[in-house]
Scaffold this motif. Structure first.
Motif, PDB file in Angstrom:
ATOM      1  N   SER A  65       0.844  -0.972   0.029  1.00 42.15           N
ATOM      2  CA  SER A  65       0.057  -0.059  -0.181  1.00 42.15           C
ATOM      3  C   SER A  65       0.718   1.311  -0.155  1.00 42.15           C
ATOM      4  N   LEU A  66       0.379   2.398  -0.789  1.00 40.85           N
ATOM      5  CA  LEU A  66       1.037   3.572  -0.732  1.00 40.85           C
ATOM      6  C   LEU A  66       0.818   4.161   0.661  1.00 40.85           C
ATOM      7  N   ASN A  67      -0.490   3.808   1.258  1.00 46.09           N
ATOM      8  CA  ASN A  67      -0.905   4.265   2.443  1.00 46.09           C
ATOM      9  C   ASN A  67      -0.283   3.638   3.704  1.00 46.09           C
ATOM     10  N   ILE A  68       1.085   3.933   4.008  1.00 45.41           N
ATOM     11  CA  ILE A  68       1.590   3.482   5.038  1.00 45.41           C
ATOM     12  C   ILE A  68       1.322   3.714   6.428  1.00 45.41           C
ATOM     13  N   GLU A  69       1.001   4.751   6.757  1.00 48.82           N
ATOM     14  CA  GLU A  69       0.283   5.070   8.181  1.00 48.82           C
ATOM     15  C   GLU A  69      -1.099   4.973   8.480  1.00 48.82           C
ATOM     16  N   PRO A  70      -1.690   4.141   9.248  1.00 50.17           N
ATOM     17  CA  PRO A  70      -2.805   3.803   9.440  1.00 50.17           C
ATOM     18  C   PRO A  70      -3.456   5.085  10.144  1.00 50.17           C
ATOM     19  N   LEU A 112       6.406  -2.441   9.480  1.00 52.28           N
ATOM     20  CA  LEU A 112       7.707  -2.062   9.957  1.00 52.28           C
ATOM     21  C   LEU A 112       8.155  -0.924   8.568  1.00 52.28           C
ATOM     22  N   LEU A 113       8.284   0.291   9.156  1.00 47.39           N
ATOM     23  CA  LEU A 113       8.987   1.247   8.045  1.00 47.39           C
ATOM     24  C   LEU A 113      10.501   1.381   8.565  1.00 47.39           C
ATOM     25  N   VAL A 114      11.253   0.787   7.650  1.00 41.71           N
ATOM     26  CA  VAL A 114      12.623   0.748   7.900  1.00 41.71           C
ATOM     27  C   VAL A 114      13.456   1.644   7.110  1.00 41.71           C
ATOM     28  N   PHE A 115      14.225   2.454   8.008  1.00 43.59           N
ATOM     29  CA  PHE A 115      15.260   3.640   7.380  1.00 43.59           C
ATOM     30  C   PHE A 115      16.481   3.169   7.290  1.00 43.59           C
ATOM     31  N   VAL A 122      11.997   1.605   3.354  1.00 39.87           N
ATOM     32  CA  VAL A 122      11.146   0.575   2.666  1.00 39.87           C
ATOM     33  C   VAL A 122      10.251   0.135   3.840  1.00 39.87           C
ATOM     34  N   ALA A 123       8.969  -0.142   3.499  1.00 39.47           N
ATOM     35  CA  ALA A 123       7.888  -0.460   4.363  1.00 39.47           C
ATOM     36  C   ALA A 123       7.624  -2.083   4.092  1.00 39.47           C
TER      37      ALA A 123
END
Length: 153
Positions: A65-70, A112-115, A122-123
């Protein structure tokens, strides 16, 4: 001269150790998405760092999904101290920070959003075997949170 050199060396070593301790103690921030505020800070311990490494090793796919944050639930921002190198099918690079998003929505799976230093972010989705235990340990567990894994085709 030797005494002065030794004193400068010790001052430098203690300064570096103090700076690392301060950075490592900042900890993880738990954010209530609906309220828009930080509700808890978790000490940045070896246990917390190992938990993140476990999540990074249990990635089972990218979040499509492009909408990563709920729109509700919690976000847990965790810095990795020191940064951690990962090389798997979904993440390659030096991870500096992660953000775990967990929602009550039955259509939003823990993400998990990984920096990384190299590729930005990357999500991904993870195998959630330890997620419930982590939430309970840190008094964040809520039976309404959706902890299920997406079905992999």
């Amino acid at each position: 001269m030797k005494t002065i050199d030794r004193m400068l060396f010790l001052v430098t070593v203690f300064s570096l150790l103090f700076a690392q301790t301060v950075g490592a103690s900042d900890g993880a921030e738990v954010f209530d998405i609906k309220k828009g505020e930080i509700i808890l800070t978790i000490n940045n311990s070896n246990s917390l760092q190992n938990q993140v490494k476990d999540w990074l090793s249990s990635v089972n796919g990218t979040a499509g999904s492009l909408n990563i944050e709920p729109s509700d639930g919690i976000a847990i921002k965790i810095p990795l101290v020191p940064p951690y190198k990962v090389n798997n099918d979904w993440i390659t690079g030096t991870v500096t920070e992660v953000v775990m998003f967990i929602s009550t929505s039955k259509t939003y799976y823990p993400t998990l959003l990984v920096f990384t230093k190299e590729k930005g972010l990357v999500a991904v989705h993870i195998k959630n075997k330890s997620l419930q235990r982590f939430l309970k340990k840190n008094k964040l567990f809520n039976a309404e949170l959706n902890l299920t894994e997406p079905s992999i085709h």
